[in-house]
Design a protein around this motif. Structure first.
Motif, mmCIF file in Angstrom:
data_model
loop_
_atom_site.group_PDB
_atom_site.id
_atom_site.type_symbol
_atom_site.label_atom_id
_atom_site.label_comp_id
_atom_site.label_asym_id
_atom_site.label_seq_id
_atom_site.Cartn_x
_atom_site.Cartn_y
_atom_site.Cartn_z
ATOM 1 N N LEU A 208 23.872 18.762 41.946
ATOM 2 C CA LEU A 208 22.983 19.067 43.186
ATOM 3 C C LEU A 208 23.334 18.309 44.347
ATOM 4 N N GLU A 209 23.727 17.031 44.335
ATOM 5 C CA GLU A 209 23.960 16.233 45.519
ATOM 6 C C GLU A 209 25.223 16.630 46.324
ATOM 7 N N GLY A 210 26.593 16.714 45.537
ATOM 8 C CA GLY A 210 27.767 17.053 45.981
ATOM 9 C C GLY A 210 27.980 18.490 46.510
ATOM 10 N N GLY A 211 27.050 19.218 46.028
ATOM 11 C CA GLY A 211 27.447 20.523 46.082
ATOM 12 C C GLY A 211 27.973 21.271 44.890
ATOM 13 N N GLN A 212 27.947 22.740 44.659
ATOM 14 C CA GLN A 212 27.979 23.440 43.407
ATOM 15 C C GLN A 212 29.624 23.732 43.317
ATOM 16 N N MET A 213 30.194 23.445 42.231
ATOM 17 C CA MET A 213 31.740 23.992 42.007
ATOM 18 C C MET A 213 31.670 25.502 42.367
ATOM 19 N N ALA A 214 33.116 25.708 42.959
ATOM 20 C CA ALA A 214 33.119 27.021 43.192
ATOM 21 C C ALA A 214 34.492 27.392 43.088
ATOM 22 N N ARG A 215 35.123 28.216 42.195
ATOM 23 C CA ARG A 215 36.191 28.721 41.881
ATOM 24 C C ARG A 215 36.458 30.142 42.046
ATOM 25 N N ASP A 216 36.983 30.862 41.097
ATOM 26 C CA ASP A 216 37.135 32.228 41.441
ATOM 27 C C ASP A 216 36.202 32.875 42.288
ATOM 28 N N MET A 217 36.501 33.885 43.380
ATOM 29 C CA MET A 217 35.554 34.210 44.363
ATOM 30 C C MET A 217 35.506 35.474 44.859
ATOM 31 N N GLN A 218 34.692 36.027 45.623
ATOM 32 C CA GLN A 218 34.461 37.227 46.379
ATOM 33 C C GLN A 218 33.603 37.025 47.340
ATOM 34 N N LEU A 219 33.844 37.942 48.338
ATOM 35 C CA LEU A 219 32.988 38.188 49.345
ATOM 36 C C LEU A 219 32.451 39.539 49.271
ATOM 37 N N PHE A 220 31.049 39.963 50.000
ATOM 38 C CA PHE A 220 30.555 41.079 49.957
ATOM 39 C C PHE A 220 29.665 41.313 51.183
ATOM 40 N N VAL A 221 29.859 42.049 52.013
ATOM 41 C CA VAL A 221 29.156 42.353 53.188
ATOM 42 C C VAL A 221 28.159 43.651 53.105
ATOM 43 N N ASP A 222 27.044 43.375 53.086
ATOM 44 C CA ASP A 222 25.943 44.380 52.628
ATOM 45 C C ASP A 222 25.806 45.483 54.060
ATOM 46 N N ASP A 223 25.173 46.301 53.777
ATOM 47 C CA ASP A 223 24.827 47.434 54.856
ATOM 48 C C ASP A 223 24.220 46.749 56.190
ATOM 49 N N ASP A 224 23.318 45.698 55.928
ATOM 50 C CA ASP A 224 22.725 45.134 57.095
ATOM 51 C C ASP A 224 23.504 43.924 57.564
ATOM 52 N N GLY A 225 24.939 43.866 57.407
ATOM 53 C CA GLY A 225 25.550 42.843 57.876
ATOM 54 C C GLY A 225 25.559 41.662 57.442
ATOM 55 N N LYS A 226 24.562 41.330 56.505
ATOM 56 C CA LYS A 226 24.697 40.076 55.886
ATOM 57 C C LYS A 226 25.891 39.691 54.742
ATOM 58 N N ALA A 227 26.437 38.751 54.715
ATOM 59 C CA ALA A 227 27.295 38.403 53.808
ATOM 60 C C ALA A 227 26.950 37.374 52.768
ATOM 61 N N TYR A 228 27.617 37.774 51.496
ATOM 62 C CA TYR A 228 27.455 36.787 50.279
ATOM 63 C C TYR A 228 28.969 36.309 49.726
ATOM 64 N N HIS A 229 28.803 35.282 49.171
ATOM 65 C CA HIS A 229 29.891 34.532 48.617
ATOM 66 C C HIS A 229 29.557 34.526 47.178
ATOM 67 N N ILE A 230 30.262 35.089 46.403
ATOM 68 C CA ILE A 230 30.184 35.121 45.055
ATOM 69 C C ILE A 230 30.976 34.268 44.321
ATOM 70 N N PHE A 231 30.655 33.486 43.373
ATOM 71 C CA PHE A 231 31.860 32.678 42.808
ATOM 72 C C PHE A 231 31.608 31.751 41.475
ATOM 73 N N SER A 232 32.501 31.590 40.635
ATOM 74 C CA SER A 232 32.340 31.032 39.293
ATOM 75 C C SER A 232 31.878 29.536 39.632
ATOM 76 N N SER A 233 30.816 29.015 39.080
ATOM 77 C CA SER A 233 30.479 27.887 39.477
ATOM 78 C C SER A 233 30.151 27.156 38.049
ATOM 79 N N GLU A 234 29.616 25.876 38.179
ATOM 80 C CA GLU A 234 29.219 25.368 36.868
ATOM 81 C C GLU A 234 30.219 25.235 35.732
ATOM 82 N N ASP A 235 31.608 24.646 36.274
ATOM 83 C CA ASP A 235 32.703 24.684 35.244
ATOM 84 C C ASP A 235 32.796 26.048 34.724
#
Ligand code: DGJ
Length: 386
Positions: A208-235
């Motif tokens: 929680l304090e230092g931030g969540q782990m982030a390894r394999d990842m993807q980006l996705f931009v939705d129809d409204d222009g909002k973007a999301y970062h999808i990643f393997s976290s928590e080991d």
């Protein structure tokens, strides 16, 4: 002679027009060498494709012959037809002479993805970063930006996302349970009690304090222009879907967990007819395993797991590959290409690409192996495709 030349020109024009409409496509051969405009096997692994103003840009990891560490950086290739690729060089270079840089030569840069921000006019690259000399322990995300799709991209910073934030959909009750989780009680991994604690967010609390782990990842931009970062976290045990800021350069702190404890890597997300789909893999290092399919009515879930979407020989190991991206073809809501990597850890630069069309049966996507296909596939009637 003059007439002959005129007819020749007309014929050439017609043939080209035919090609544009879909009659004249080069074959795609999954798993085979794929040569660029210089006659060299494309070196853009764990990659993704951005379509911008009539051109496709393929970004990926530049892999050396004997190591998967980043000695060069992230490559970019461009194409107008998805089959002929021009080497545009290194879009983001490792820091060659600065061992203190996050992206010092010898770090690990994986699964880069680039999106275009309509508001700022900038190209934004995110990738999984492991700091030099620390194996896969850092589990960080890095962001870089450029005014041009081919780069050069400027590395801005790296971080573990969402420091200080709990998943926004965690109920008060779930938060209360999280508060009572005592890490000391779960020193031994893989016990039923440990699994239950992971599901409840043991590692979210740990990081929680230092931030969540982030390894394999993807980006996705939705129809409204909002973007999301999808990643393997928590080991690598749990996927996170995190919202990016309007300029796509940071996280807003709003995120959800997907399939807690499910051990998913290599997320590739797409949307069709308002439904969100995600293909992932299990976690077996460089070895292939069975792909998984998830769907959700909203980016925030609930995400439901469906059976393996792969069909045909070696479908139980994703045809020997691991998902990296699903490309939606421009101007079509129902044409998608599944992209995967066949890793070659002993000779990383020789890793191969699997590109196959995503097909739909009763609305559910599946990917069937083909030794060879071309983009004209999408123009053929469904019965001919079956
Ligand atoms: C599987 C991941 O999907 C790859 O990107 C890479 O991180 C390897 N693991 C490393 O073993």
């Amino acid at each position: 002679m003059k007439h002959f030349f005129f007819y020749y020109l007309c014929l050439a024009f017609l043939l080209q027009a035919c090609g544009v409409r879909g009659g004249n496509h080069e074959p795609i051969r999954p798993g085979k060498l794929w040569l660029d405009d210089r006659g060299v096997h494309i070196n853009a692994h764990g990659g993704g494709v951005l379509y911008h103003k009539g051109t496709y840009y393929w970004y990926g990891e530049y892999k050396s012959d004997s190591t998967s560490k980043a000695l060069v950086g992230i490559t970019c290739y461009s194409s107008s037809n998805l089959t002929d690729w021009k080497n545009e060089g290194i879009a983001l270079s490792v820091a060659d002479n600065d061992t203190t840089s996050d992206i010092a030569k010898g770090c690990i840069m994986e699964r880069p993805k680039v999106i275009y921000n309509e508001r700022t006019g900038k190209f934004v690259m995110w990738f999984h970063l492991e700091l030099r000399g620390r194996g896969y322990a850092a589990a960080r995300s890095a962001v870089a930006v450029s005014d041009s799709p081919t780069g050069p991209f400027r590395h801005l910073r790296s971080m573990r996302p969402d420091a200080g934030q709990l998943p926004f959909d965690m109920t008060a009750e779930e938060r209360a349970v999280l508060d009572t989780l005592d890490a000391a009680k779960y020193a031994r991994w893989w016990t039923p009690e440990w699994r239950e604690a992971i599901r409840k967010g043991l590692f979210v609390k740990r990081d929680l304090e230092g931030g969540q782990m982030a390894r394999d990842m993807q980006l996705f931009v939705d129809d409204d222009g909002k973007a999301y970062h999808i990643f393997s976290s928590e080991d690598n045990l749990t996927l996170h879907i995190a919202e990016l800021s309007d300029d796509y350069l940071s996280h807003t702190g709003k995120y959800v967990r997907v399939a807690p404890g499910g051990h998913n890597e290599a997320p590739a997300l797409f949307k069709k007819d308002g439904v969100y789909w995600m293909i992932t893999s299990g976690c077996t290092g460089w070895d292939p395993n069975e792909a998984r399919l998830f769907s959700a009515p909203s980016i925030w879930g609930p995400w439901t797991q469906l059976p393996n979407p792969c069909v045909g020989p070696k479908s139980e190991i994703t045809f020997g590959g691991q998902s990296t991206f699903v490309l939606r073809l421009p101007g079509a809501d129902d044409r998608f290409i599944f992209m995967a990597d066949i890793w070659r850890p002993k000779h990383p630069s020789d890793a191969r690409y699997i590109w196959l069309p995503v097909r739909f049966k009763e609305g559910v996507p599946y990917v069937e192996w083909m030794d060879q296909w071309d983009l004209g596939f999408f123009d053929r009637p469904i019965v001919e495709q079956e």
